[in-house]
Write a protein that holds these residues in place. Structure first.
Motif, short mmCIF file in Angstrom:
data_model
loop_
_atom_site.label_atom_id
_atom_site.label_comp_id
_atom_site.label_asym_id
_atom_site.label_seq_id
_atom_site.Cartn_x
_atom_site.Cartn_y
_atom_site.Cartn_z
N MET A 190 -10.79 -38.51 -6.30
CA MET A 190 -10.76 -38.08 -4.58
C MET A 190 -9.77 -39.87 -4.29
SD MET A 190 -11.45 -35.13 -3.62
CE MET A 190 -12.74 -34.04 -4.17
N ASP A 191 -9.09 -39.16 -3.17
CA ASP A 191 -8.98 -40.42 -2.24
C ASP A 191 -9.61 -40.89 -1.15
OD1 ASP A 191 -7.77 -38.73 -0.48
OD2 ASP A 191 -5.27 -38.69 -0.91
N ARG B 235 -8.79 -36.05 -0.39
CA ARG B 235 -7.84 -35.31 -1.61
C ARG B 235 -8.11 -35.13 -2.39
NH1 ARG B 235 -3.40 -37.10 2.71
NH2 ARG B 235 -3.90 -38.77 1.68
#
Length: 484
Positions: free
Chosen positions: A212-213, A217
């Motif tokens: 995930m960032d 996301r």
């Protein structure tokens, strides 16, 4: 993945190649800064020499290039402004030196991060597992040496391809369902079927982890695959061997039950003959009694069906088929098994008590295999009471519905005898293959029973009774009621 030319190695293999290139790039900047009367910070252009150096030189090399650029900037300033140190010239000098210094610091930091990532990537190449990373569009962005060795494609050939398309992946569920589970749990594991470059099929134990960032996301998925093709083949061969051994034990058990089988078949056949003769007598009277004759024929048909059912169950028990799981009722299995061993119980003066719970939930299983388990337990119990004297020989069979601590609903059958019991040494080896407490025993009955029950997701256990004998309990998962 080592970058070619790193740590001072030039593209031509000489450690002096890039320093020469850096000098050639810096010379025009020095000339313009020294020989032209432009009132601008020309020396800022030295950043174009420093930034590429990180790709070809180590930390010391970058520092040397940065120091050289600072020295050239200072020399140029002293040449041009040796008699005129005005404030604007000093400001331009400060801007140039600051730009060079900041660029040098950022370049060294970026080089350090890149080196750390390169080292981490090299660590992934040390494992024998096939590891690759793909973006959320399923395009491969990293492919380690383990993946190359397993599947046959090099990183240059694999990167940019879609993983499912390259490997012709066969999923255990729909890709959409797997993707939803992955995003919900941030990880997924299961068995996949892949195909190598040469077309060979591979069964892989696959583990996925999603990255995930900072905004939460999903940006990439790392997939780790282990080749379990040989293991799955070995398991299939083992299951086949177990099935054949179980079939042999069923046939051996039928040999022991020959008298009971003959009795169960002879009873309806004798009834057919008796009712046939009675029907002829009713028809042979001066005034034929058609009602009684019809009743005799109906009893003949009923007895014939009973004989047919007995033979069908015996054929199923002797047949060597693959396991066929379907909803079955444990009470019916117990009643069928008891029918075959009843004569054996009578010959050993064993009284049989049944306590079958009404409305027992169905279980999912192979009827023949489960019948084999119950017959084996009943025969063991009867034979365990063969030498008993001084107390009653009683065989008790009970079915129950229960719930385990985990919340799983199960159906149980308990076979309880009043035999001689089991000593401590035998108790520790009771389910061990080829161990038997009987001189003529093969020692495979209980071992096969446990394999069958565990293959059905259940368990089999035993305990010594407080008075005499042993109780065996089989627990199997109950089928949930269908949703209306």
């Amino acid at each position: 993945m080592e970058i070619k030319g790193a740590r001072g190695e030039g593209s031509g293999g000489s450690p002096y190649f890039f320093p020469v290139v850096a000098f050639i790039m810096a010379a025009p900047i020095f000339a313009v800064d020294t020989l032209t009367p432009l009132d601008t910070a020309i020396a800022v252009l030295y950043v174009a020499v420093i930034m590429p150096s990180a790709h070809f030189l180590g930390r010391r090399g970058v520092l040397a290039v940065s120091g050289g650029c600072i020295a050239l900037t200072t020399i140029s300033f002293l040449i041009v402004h040796r008699h005129d140190w005005d404030s604007s010239a000093l400001v331009r000098l400060g801007v140039s030196l600051s730009a060079i210094s900041i660029t040098s610091i950022l370049t060294l930091r970026n080089q350090q991060v890149t080196s750390a990532l390169r080292d981490q990537a090299n660590l992934l190449n040390l494992t024998h597992d096939a590891i690759f990373v793909r973006d959320m569009a399923d395009r491969i962005i990293y492919w380690n040496q383990g993946a190359e060795q397993l599947y046959g494609w090099s990183p240059a050939e694999a990167v940019g391809q879609t993983a499912a398309g390259l490997l012709r992946t066969r999923f255990p569920d729909t890709p959409a369902s797997i993707q939803a589970a992955l995003l919900a749990d941030r990880q997924w594991s299961g068995e996949l079927v892949h195909f190598k470059r040469d077309g060979t099929q591979v069964i892989a134990l696959s583990r996925w982890s999603v990255q995930m960032d900072k905004a939460g996301r999903p940006v990439a998925v790392m997939e780790t695959n282990n080749d379990i093709t040989e293991r799955k083949h070995s398991e299939a061969m083992l299951q086949k061997a177990q099935a054949e051994l179980a079939h042999a034990m069923r046939v051996a058990t039928m040999g022991e039950l020959t008298a009971s089988i003959a009795h169960e078949v002879n009873q309806p056949l004798a009834a057919v003959i008796t009712n046939g003769e009675a029907g002829l007598r009713w028809l042979g009277r001066e005034v034929p009694d058609l009602g009684e004759a019809r009743a005799s024929v109906e009893r003949m048909i009923s007895s014939g069906k009973r004989a047919n059912n007995v033979i069908a169950r015996l054929r199923a028990l002797a047949r060597r088929d693959d396991p066929d799981h379907m909803p079955v009722n444990l009470n019916e299995i117990v009643e069928d098994a008891l029918m075959l061993v009843q004569r054996e119980a009578d010959s050993h003066s064993v009284s049989v008590g049944l306590d079958l719970k009404a409305s027992l939930p169905d279980i999912s299983g192979d009827r023949v295999q489960l019948q084999q388990v119950v017959i084996n337990l009943l025969m063991n119990a009867i034979q365990a009471m063969a030498g008993v004297s001084g107390w009653a020989r009683e065989l008790s069979i009970a079915t129950r519905e229960a719930r385990e601590p985990s919340g799983t609903d199960i159906v149980t059958v308990e076979v309880r005898d009043t035999g001689i019991g089991i000593d401590e040494q035998s108790a520790n080896q009771l389910f061990t293959a080829f161990y038997s407490t009987k001189k003529e025993g093969l020692g495979m009955g209980l071992s096969i029973c446990r394999s069958i029950i565990e293959a059905h997701g259940g368990r089999i256990s035993f305990e010594t009774n407080a008075d005499h004998g042993v109780s065996f309990t089989v627990g199997l998962p109950a089928l949930k009621d269908p949703v209306p």
